[in-house]
Write a protein that holds these residues in place. Structure first.
Motif, mmCIF file in Angstrom:
data_model
loop_
_atom_site.group_PDB
_atom_site.id
_atom_site.type_symbol
_atom_site.label_atom_id
_atom_site.label_comp_id
_atom_site.label_asym_id
_atom_site.label_seq_id
_atom_site.Cartn_x
_atom_site.Cartn_y
_atom_site.Cartn_z
ATOM 1 N N MET A 133 0.836 -1.196 0.000
ATOM 2 C CA MET A 133 0.000 0.000 0.000
ATOM 3 C C MET A 133 0.880 1.259 0.000
ATOM 4 O O MET A 133 0.626 2.221 -0.716
ATOM 5 N N GLN A 137 1.193 1.405 -4.018
ATOM 6 C CA GLN A 137 0.001 2.231 -4.201
ATOM 7 C C GLN A 137 0.236 3.673 -3.763
ATOM 8 O O GLN A 137 -0.502 4.565 -4.143
ATOM 9 N N VAL A 139 -0.154 5.035 -0.822
ATOM 10 C CA VAL A 139 -1.205 5.524 0.073
ATOM 11 C C VAL A 139 -0.821 5.144 1.498
ATOM 12 O O VAL A 139 -0.427 4.002 1.754
ATOM 13 N N GLY B 34 -3.834 3.915 -12.138
ATOM 14 C CA GLY B 34 -2.827 3.052 -11.514
ATOM 15 C C GLY B 34 -3.144 2.708 -10.076
ATOM 16 O O GLY B 34 -2.394 1.988 -9.434
ATOM 17 N N GLU B 35 -4.258 3.252 -9.551
ATOM 18 C CA GLU B 35 -4.631 2.904 -8.185
ATOM 19 C C GLU B 35 -5.591 1.710 -8.181
ATOM 20 O O GLU B 35 -6.499 1.636 -8.997
ATOM 21 N N THR B 36 -5.394 0.830 -7.215
ATOM 22 C CA THR B 36 -6.340 -0.258 -7.045
ATOM 23 C C THR B 36 -7.592 0.294 -6.353
ATOM 24 O O THR B 36 -7.558 1.387 -5.760
ATOM 25 N N ALA B 38 -8.826 -0.847 -3.650
ATOM 26 C CA ALA B 38 -8.500 -0.770 -2.222
ATOM 27 C C ALA B 38 -7.654 0.465 -1.915
ATOM 28 O O ALA B 38 -7.878 1.149 -0.914
ATOM 29 N N GLY B 39 -6.709 0.759 -2.780
ATOM 30 C CA GLY B 39 -5.836 1.912 -2.569
ATOM 31 C C GLY B 39 -6.605 3.225 -2.643
ATOM 32 O O GLY B 39 -6.461 4.104 -1.789
ATOM 33 N N CYS B 84 -7.894 -5.454 -4.002
ATOM 34 C CA CYS B 84 -6.466 -5.143 -3.878
ATOM 35 C C CYS B 84 -5.711 -5.384 -5.173
ATOM 36 O O CYS B 84 -4.556 -4.997 -5.306
ATOM 37 N N MET B 85 -6.346 -6.084 -6.137
ATOM 38 C CA MET B 85 -5.645 -6.455 -7.371
ATOM 39 C C MET B 85 -6.269 -5.800 -8.595
ATOM 40 O O MET B 85 -5.824 -6.036 -9.709
ATOM 41 N N LEU B 87 -7.488 -2.530 -10.747
ATOM 42 C CA LEU B 87 -7.297 -1.101 -10.918
ATOM 43 C C LEU B 87 -8.634 -0.411 -11.164
ATOM 44 O O LEU B 87 -9.515 -0.963 -11.825
#
Ligand SMILES: Cc1cc2nc3c(=O)[nH]c(=O)nc-3n(C[C@H](O)[C@H](O)[C@H](O)COP(=O)(O)OP(=O)(O)OC[C@H]3O[C@@H](n4cnc5c(N)ncnc54)[C@H](O)[C@@H]3O)c2cc1C
Ligand code: FES
Lengths: 401, 111
Positions: A133, A137, A139, B34-36, B38-39, B84-85, B87
């Motif tokens: 994360m 990511q 974050v 590019g963010e999941t 979850a992110g 989490c996987m 995008l």
């Protein structure tokens, strides 16, 4: 028509792809993550000489090199089944079946869970989750957190979280149960921590790691240990404190902790609740080897390698025809070892395909794995060499029978 | 303060990224390319990704690398997608799922 399918685009899989493609094999790599690199993507450590190990850069370098050699890398594909056929393997993936003569499984490791009461609350995550994360990511996982489980991985990742501006309240032990095993016992944790003390910037800890060589001194150190603990990079590490429960209604609000005796048992009257908005649980790593089991590969249980590993020899061949393994699936070690193993697997597979005219590179690569292992900054287990030898011996016996 | 780490002392700065909109349980959120799922949700302060199908208790990420399935959500009507996987895509509809009936279980919440 591809010669080789590699499951897993981590350092082992990508290195194998590079080595085999260089020998002229047509190679495809599949990975369920959305980008190649595996666990390299989250890694960020300062080596003892001060140089940063930046896994993102390493992953980009390997990916580019593989693609340059014509390797096809497909992300977002999960493999869930394997069957042997007359012409090799039929691989079931979320994007359909793939048929291929030779198969390399390089699926890496997964984190072992330590079910502390309250661990399903949102805000509780594995230490590796926090790493991805934060570094991949980008974050922050929270404002102020507690790390439960003190080992090489959690110490390294705690430093990474701190670099990214996340405050860690402290690192403490999990409750001492049959599940947590020695991870809940101050003395055992102290011993394993001393092996990584060379990574700490504090001269005192570095000196301490030399002074505390003998076991009676370690015992003394644990029993006299100030309950406030010591700090690495200003992160309090408390070997005499354990988490009893993670508390919160809709998400993490705090951790109920207690001081513990040298054997890990809680000391009555020392309980308190400390506030936190996230908790990272560090239970250590174990090989992610289910696919090798499905493929019919025999296994060995070797604790120093992280648990159950598929039998394989120095050339990364398993006793199952056409099946190879490399990287953390064969035992928990750092990324550099995984890369060296991947190179061996790639060359060994090229040999099986009749594409390796000269055997020297393969024996050199096998030698290289040992050298890299010996020089590794991060070693997950002190008995790794003995564990490797045991698997080699068991594999030889299996093949002989 | 944004939870995004735009500047990192070792990894450097992220630079400009394309902004996306997506929905979680009907509310609109912003993500960057590019963010999941979850992110992006964590960056917005959302930790709960779903409720436990039987108990209704809140769940978030656990492993963040696809192994534990704690983060499973519905995406554009498809169940069991790992947040989490996956995008974020423009306009994506993400849902937490819901408590499911357990009629055969004694003392179940349906009783
Ligand atoms: C969470 C975590 C954090 C770690 N952090 C560090 C660290 O900071 N420093 C360090 O030295 N070591 C770390 N390690 C150890 C690490 O595993 C090695 O350093 C190295 O990355 C292992 O390389 P590998 O190629 O064997 O596997 P990995 O790098 O784990 O790559 C395996 C790849 O296989 C893919 N995969 C797995 N199963 C499937 C499937 N069924 N279908 C398709 N694809 C699949 C995964 O998505 C992954 O990309 C970490 C391990 C874990 C699990
Ligand atoms: S958090 Fe474990 S699968 Fe997504």
């Amino acid at each position: 028509m591809i010669d080789l399918l590699i499951i897993g685009a981590g350092p082992a899989g990508l290195s194998a792809a590079i080595a085999s493609a260089r020998q002229g094999l047509a190679v495809r790599v599949v990975d369920e993550f959305y980008r190649p690199g595996g666990r390299l993507l989250g890694q960020l450590h300062q080596e003892p000489d001060g140089v940063w190990w930046n896994g993102l850069d390493e992953a980009a370098r390997l990916t580019e090199e593989a693609r340059h050699l014509g390797v096809e890398i497909i992300c977002g594909v999960s493999v869930f089944h394997l069957t042997q056929s007359r012409n090799g393997w039929v691989v079931s993936t979320t994007q359909g079946e793939m048929t291929v003569p030779l198969l390399l499984i390089a699926t890496g490791a997964s984190e072992a869970a330590v079910p502390v009461p309250g661990w399903t609350l949102p805000g509780v995550m594995s230490i590796g989750a926090a790493q991805v994360m934060t570094n991949v990511q980008r974050v922050r996982v929270g404002q102020r957190g507690v790390v439960v489980g003190i080992n090489i991985l959690s110490v390294a990742i705690s430093r990474e979280l701190q670099l990214a501006g996340v405050t860690l309240d402290r690192m403490i032990l999990p409750p001492s149960t049959t599940v947590s095993g020695t991870a809940g016992q101050p003395k055992a944790v102290m011993q394993s921590l001393l092996r990584v003390a060379h990574l700490a910037p504090s001269l005192m800890i570095r000196l301490g790691s030399k002074l505390m060589g003998s076991s009676w001194m370690q015992k003394l150190a644990v029993s006299l240990y100030p309950s406030s603990g010591f700090s690495m990079w200003d992160i309090p590490i408390q070997l005499r404190t354990a988490a009893l429960e993670i508390v919160g209604t809709f998400q993490v609000e705090g951790v109920r902790i207690a001081q513990v005796a040298a054997d890990g048992s809680p000391i009555a009257g020392t309980e308190q609740v400390i506030p936190a908005d996230f908790v990272c649980i560090a239970g250590g790593l174990s090989p992610l080897a289910e696919l090798a089991a499905i493929a019919g590969c025999p296994f060995a249980y070797v604790p120093s390698l992280g648990g159950h590993v598929p039998l394989h020899n120095e050339s990364m061949r398993t006793p199952v025809p056409g099946l190879y393994v490399a990287g953390n699936i064969t035992g928990i070690e750092s990324a550099k070892v995984a890369m060296a193993q991947g190179t061996v697997a790639g060359l060994s597979i090229a040999k099986a395909r009749g594409k390796l005219t000269n055997e020297q590179p393969l024996s050199d690569a096998i030698q290289q794995v040992k050298i890299v292992r010996q020089n590794a900054t991060i070693q997950f287990d002190p008995d790794i060499v003995a564990g490797r030898a045991l698997v080699g011996q068991m594999t030889a016996e299996w093949i002989a029978h | 303060m944004s939870q995004r780490i735009d500047h990192h002392p070792v990894l450097g700065s992220l630079g400009d990224r394309k902004q996306l909109s997506f929905y979680y349980n009907g509310t609109v959120y912003t993500a960057y390319e590019g963010e999941t799922i979850a992110g992006a949700l964590l960056a917005a302060g959302v930790r709960t990704l779903r409720v436990h199908e039987e108990k209704g208790t809140p769940r978030g990420i656990y492993c963040n690398i696809g192994h534990c399935y704690e983060c499973r959500v519905h995406v554009d009507g498809v169940p069991t997608v790992r947040a989490c996987m996956t995008l974020v895509q423009e306009g994506m509809q993400v849902n937490a799922g819901s408590l499911l009936p357990t009629p055969l279980k004694k003392g179940g919440h349906g009783a």
